[in-house]
Design a protein around this motif. Structure first.
Motif, PDB file in Angstrom:
ATOM      1  N   LYS A  67       0.821  -1.217   0.000  1.00  0.00           N
ATOM      2  CA  LYS A  67       0.000   0.000   0.000  1.00  0.00           C
ATOM      3  C   LYS A  67       0.856   1.268   0.000  1.00  0.00           C
ATOM      4  CE  LYS A  67      -3.970  -2.245   2.118  1.00  0.00           C
ATOM      5  NZ  LYS A  67      -4.181  -3.035   0.973  1.00  0.00           N
ATOM      6  N   ARG A  68       1.736   1.344  -1.028  1.00  0.00           N
ATOM      7  CA  ARG A  68       2.579   2.531  -1.151  1.00  0.00           C
ATOM      8  C   ARG A  68       2.912   2.779  -2.620  1.00  0.00           C
ATOM      9  NH1 ARG A  68       8.448   1.202  -1.034  1.00  0.00           N
ATOM     10  NH2 ARG A  68       8.551  -1.055  -1.142  1.00  0.00           N
ATOM     11  N   ILE A  69       3.198   4.029  -2.920  1.00  0.00           N
ATOM     12  CA  ILE A  69       3.580   4.416  -4.273  1.00  0.00           C
ATOM     13  C   ILE A  69       5.069   4.139  -4.454  1.00  0.00           C
ATOM     14  CG2 ILE A  69       3.828   6.351  -5.867  1.00  0.00           C
ATOM     15  CD1 ILE A  69       1.347   7.597  -4.508  1.00  0.00           C
ATOM     16  N   LEU A  70       5.401   3.384  -5.492  1.00  0.00           N
ATOM     17  CA  LEU A  70       6.804   3.093  -5.793  1.00  0.00           C
ATOM     18  C   LEU A  70       7.413   4.147  -6.718  1.00  0.00           C
ATOM     19  CD1 LEU A  70       6.790  -0.767  -6.412  1.00  0.00           C
ATOM     20  CD2 LEU A  70       7.471   0.471  -4.360  1.00  0.00           C
ATOM     21  N   VAL A  71       6.636   4.580  -7.697  1.00  0.00           N
ATOM     22  CA  VAL A  71       7.120   5.568  -8.662  1.00  0.00           C
ATOM     23  C   VAL A  71       5.988   6.525  -8.984  1.00  0.00           C
ATOM     24  CG1 VAL A  71       7.979   5.938 -11.020  1.00  0.00           C
ATOM     25  CG2 VAL A  71       8.737   3.936  -9.733  1.00  0.00           C
ATOM     26  N   LYS A  72       6.298   7.794  -8.964  1.00  0.00           N
ATOM     27  CA  LYS A  72       5.371   8.817  -9.450  1.00  0.00           C
ATOM     28  C   LYS A  72       6.230   9.781 -10.244  1.00  0.00           C
ATOM     29  CE  LYS A  72       1.623  11.839  -8.193  1.00  0.00           C
ATOM     30  NZ  LYS A  72       0.684  12.201  -7.141  1.00  0.00           N
ATOM     31  N   GLN A  73       6.034   9.767 -11.561  1.00  0.00           N
ATOM     32  CA  GLN A  73       6.971  10.491 -12.411  1.00  0.00           C
ATOM     33  C   GLN A  73       6.301  10.870 -13.727  1.00  0.00           C
ATOM     34  OE1 GLN A  73      10.660   8.400 -12.716  1.00  0.00           O
ATOM     35  NE2 GLN A  73      11.384   9.587 -14.442  1.00  0.00           N
ATOM     36  N   GLU A  74       6.781  11.955 -14.290  1.00  0.00           N
ATOM     37  CA  GLU A  74       6.341  12.367 -15.615  1.00  0.00           C
ATOM     38  C   GLU A  74       7.377  11.898 -16.631  1.00  0.00           C
ATOM     39  OE1 GLU A  74       5.729  16.516 -18.006  1.00  0.00           O
ATOM     40  OE2 GLU A  74       4.934  16.431 -15.956  1.00  0.00           O
ATOM     41  N   PHE A  75       6.895  11.340 -17.730  1.00  0.00           N
ATOM     42  CA  PHE A  75       7.746  10.891 -18.815  1.00  0.00           C
ATOM     43  C   PHE A  75       7.389  11.699 -20.059  1.00  0.00           C
ATOM     44  CE2 PHE A  75       7.637   7.345 -15.965  1.00  0.00           C
ATOM     45  CZ  PHE A  75       8.891   6.770 -16.047  1.00  0.00           C
ATOM     46  N   ASN A  76       8.403  12.150 -20.772  1.00  0.00           N
ATOM     47  CA  ASN A  76       8.198  12.900 -22.006  1.00  0.00           C
ATOM     48  C   ASN A  76       9.034  12.281 -23.107  1.00  0.00           C
ATOM     49  OD1 ASN A  76       6.566  15.337 -21.135  1.00  0.00           O
ATOM     50  ND2 ASN A  76       8.228  15.342 -19.643  1.00  0.00           N
ATOM     51  N   THR A  77       8.519  12.364 -24.305  1.00  0.00           N
ATOM     52  CA  THR A  77       9.261  11.898 -25.465  1.00  0.00           C
ATOM     53  C   THR A  77       8.867  12.744 -26.654  1.00  0.00           C
ATOM     54  OG1 THR A  77       9.951   9.941 -26.723  1.00  0.00           O
ATOM     55  CG2 THR A  77       7.594  10.147 -26.231  1.00  0.00           C
ATOM     56  N   GLN A  78       9.669  12.643 -27.686  1.00  0.00           N
ATOM     57  CA  GLN A  78       9.316  13.322 -28.925  1.00  0.00           C
ATOM     58  C   GLN A  78       9.831  12.507 -30.098  1.00  0.00           C
ATOM     59  OE1 GLN A  78      11.166  17.154 -28.393  1.00  0.00           O
ATOM     60  NE2 GLN A  78      12.924  16.591 -29.630  1.00  0.00           N
ATOM     61  N   TRP A  79       9.151  12.632 -31.203  1.00  0.00           N
ATOM     62  CA  TRP A  79       9.525  11.914 -32.403  1.00  0.00           C
ATOM     63  C   TRP A  79       9.206  12.805 -33.591  1.00  0.00           C
ATOM     64  CZ3 TRP A  79      11.863   7.725 -30.593  1.00  0.00           C
ATOM     65  CH2 TRP A  79      12.436   6.851 -31.527  1.00  0.00           C
ATOM     66  N   ASP A  80      10.033  12.769 -34.588  1.00  0.00           N
ATOM     67  CA  ASP A  80       9.776  13.629 -35.738  1.00  0.00           C
ATOM     68  C   ASP A  80       9.363  12.808 -36.954  1.00  0.00           C
ATOM     69  OD1 ASP A  80      12.320  12.518 -36.081  1.00  0.00           O
ATOM     70  OD2 ASP A  80      12.994  14.176 -37.306  1.00  0.00           O
ATOM     71  N   TYR A  81       8.754  13.486 -37.907  1.00  0.00           N
ATOM     72  CA  TYR A  81       8.407  12.853 -39.176  1.00  0.00           C
ATOM     73  C   TYR A  81       8.350  13.902 -40.271  1.00  0.00           C
ATOM     74  CZ  TYR A  81       3.536  14.442 -38.738  1.00  0.00           C
ATOM     75  OH  TYR A  81       2.399  15.203 -38.622  1.00  0.00           O
ATOM     76  N   ARG A  82       8.569  13.434 -41.477  1.00  0.00           N
ATOM     77  CA  ARG A  82       8.548  14.306 -42.653  1.00  0.00           C
ATOM     78  C   ARG A  82       7.201  14.169 -43.354  1.00  0.00           C
ATOM     79  NH1 ARG A  82      12.909  16.821 -43.406  1.00  0.00           N
ATOM     80  NH2 ARG A  82      12.606  17.411 -45.577  1.00  0.00           N
ATOM     81  N   VAL A  83       6.732  15.273 -43.887  1.00  0.00           N
ATOM     82  CA  VAL A  83       5.491  15.261 -44.655  1.00  0.00           C
ATOM     83  C   VAL A  83       5.832  15.304 -46.142  1.00  0.00           C
ATOM     84  CG1 VAL A  83       4.108  16.322 -42.847  1.00  0.00           C
ATOM     85  CG2 VAL A  83       5.245  17.773 -44.511  1.00  0.00           C
ATOM     86  N   THR A  84       4.893  14.839 -46.925  1.00  0.00           N
ATOM     87  CA  THR A  84       5.051  14.864 -48.375  1.00  0.00           C
ATOM     88  C   THR A  84       3.806  15.506 -48.977  1.00  0.00           C
ATOM     89  OG1 THR A  84       3.991  12.711 -48.726  1.00  0.00           O
ATOM     90  CG2 THR A  84       6.367  12.701 -48.287  1.00  0.00           C
ATOM     91  N   SER A  85       3.786  15.578 -50.276  1.00  0.00           N
ATOM     92  CA  SER A  85       2.607  16.132 -50.942  1.00  0.00           C
ATOM     93  C   SER A  85       1.421  15.177 -50.865  1.00  0.00           C
ATOM     94  CB  SER A  85       2.929  16.470 -52.402  1.00  0.00           C
ATOM     95  OG  SER A  85       3.357  15.303 -53.078  1.00  0.00           O
ATOM     96  N   SER A  86       1.685  13.920 -50.541  1.00  0.00           N
ATOM     97  CA  SER A  86       0.617  12.930 -50.398  1.00  0.00           C
ATOM     98  C   SER A  86       0.068  12.952 -48.969  1.00  0.00           C
ATOM     99  CB  SER A  86       1.157  11.529 -50.711  1.00  0.00           C
ATOM    100  OG  SER A  86       0.242  10.540 -50.281  1.00  0.00           O
ATOM    101  N   VAL A  87      -1.185  13.236 -48.840  1.00  0.00           N
ATOM    102  CA  VAL A  87      -1.823  13.261 -47.525  1.00  0.00           C
ATOM    103  C   VAL A  87      -1.759  11.883 -46.875  1.00  0.00           C
ATOM    104  CG1 VAL A  87      -4.008  13.622 -46.299  1.00  0.00           C
ATOM    105  CG2 VAL A  87      -3.344  15.170 -48.150  1.00  0.00           C
ATOM    106  N   ILE A  88      -1.975  10.851 -47.661  1.00  0.00           N
ATOM    107  CA  ILE A  88      -1.947   9.482 -47.134  1.00  0.00           C
ATOM    108  C   ILE A  88      -0.557   9.148 -46.589  1.00  0.00           C
ATOM    109  CG2 ILE A  88      -2.130   7.033 -47.745  1.00  0.00           C
ATOM    110  CD1 ILE A  88      -4.374   7.863 -49.688  1.00  0.00           C
ATOM    111  N   ASP A  89       0.484   9.463 -47.354  1.00  0.00           N
ATOM    112  CA  ASP A  89       1.856   9.193 -46.893  1.00  0.00           C
ATOM    113  C   ASP A  89       2.207  10.018 -45.659  1.00  0.00           C
ATOM    114  OD1 ASP A  89       2.177   7.389 -48.939  1.00  0.00           O
ATOM    115  OD2 ASP A  89       3.305   8.774 -50.229  1.00  0.00           O
ATOM    116  N   SER A  90       1.757  11.250 -45.614  1.00  0.00           N
ATOM    117  CA  SER A  90       2.025  12.119 -44.460  1.00  0.00           C
ATOM    118  C   SER A  90       1.325  11.601 -43.208  1.00  0.00           C
ATOM    119  CB  SER A  90       1.595  13.555 -44.764  1.00  0.00           C
ATOM    120  OG  SER A  90       2.388  14.091 -45.798  1.00  0.00           O
ATOM    121  N   GLU A  91       0.087  11.180 -43.353  1.00  0.00           N
ATOM    122  CA  GLU A  91      -0.644  10.620 -42.207  1.00  0.00           C
ATOM    123  C   GLU A  91      -0.019   9.305 -41.748  1.00  0.00           C
ATOM    124  OE1 GLU A  91      -3.127  11.793 -40.118  1.00  0.00           O
ATOM    125  OE2 GLU A  91      -2.561  13.639 -41.150  1.00  0.00           O
ATOM    126  N   SER A  92       0.450   8.521 -42.696  1.00  0.00           N
ATOM    127  CA  SER A  92       1.136   7.279 -42.350  1.00  0.00           C
ATOM    128  C   SER A  92       2.427   7.569 -41.580  1.00  0.00           C
ATOM    129  CB  SER A  92       1.445   6.485 -43.618  1.00  0.00           C
ATOM    130  OG  SER A  92       2.151   5.315 -43.311  1.00  0.00           O
TER     131      SER A  92
END
Length: 170
Positions: free
Chosen positions: A120-145
């Motif tokens: 009955k105790r908290i072992l971990v209380k923490q905020e986690f952050n991440t980031q990831w990048d992606y490139r867009v193209t003229s194709s909406v489908i490829d960009s969404e993918s």
């Protein structure tokens, strides 16, 4: 000569065993009584609907793949991990000569609480952050993918880091 070589090898093995080195996926820094885990679907306080479900699924899968804790329902679990997706940002980072976005960064943040139900105790209380990048193209489908793939990579990064922090304290 052979005895000296044997002595050197034996000494090297003993020193290596005592240095704290261990293979990932073996052993645990968790208390011995924690054998099972439950991960209810995270809450979502971000501006993006439904992504908390995919984040939760990635985290569950990471613990299943790790194999050191058995994933079960909340009522019987030794350890319960609750989370809230607190941040989602889609930020343009590079532009073309025509002033259209070429690349985005997706930023995710989750607040995690790991609760030891037995003690009955908290072992971990923490905020986690991440980031990831992606490139867009003229194709909406490829960009969404590409965006979808970037989100999956971000979820997996969060999941791997959470497994490491919870199980290995690293």
């Amino acid at each position: 000569m052979i005895n000296l070589r044997f002595l050197f090898i034996t000494l090297a093995v003993i020193l290596a065993a005592g240095c704290g080195y261990h293979l990932v996926g073996y052993g645990s820094s968790l208390p011995a009584h924690i054998k099972t885990i439950a991960i209810p679907t995270f809450k979502n306080s971000s501006i993006e609907p439904n992504i908390h479900r995919d984040a939760t699924d990635s985290i569950r899968q990471a613990f299943i793949s790790d194999g050191r804790l058995k994933l079960i329902d909340v009522k019987r679990a030794d350890l319960i991990i609750k989370g809230t997706l607190i941040n989602y940002q889609l930020q343009p980072v590079s532009f073309s000569a025509q002033d259209t976005v070429d690349e985005y960064i997706i930023r995710l943040g989750v607040q995690i609480e790991a609760y030891d139900r037995i003690k009955k105790r908290i072992l971990v209380k923490q905020e986690f952050n991440t980031q990831w990048d992606y490139r867009v193209t003229s194709s909406v489908i490829d960009s969404e993918s590409a965006k979808h793939t970037a989100l999956i990579e971000a979820y997996n990064d969060l999941a791997d880091r959470l497994v490491s922090i919870i199980i290995e304290k690293f």
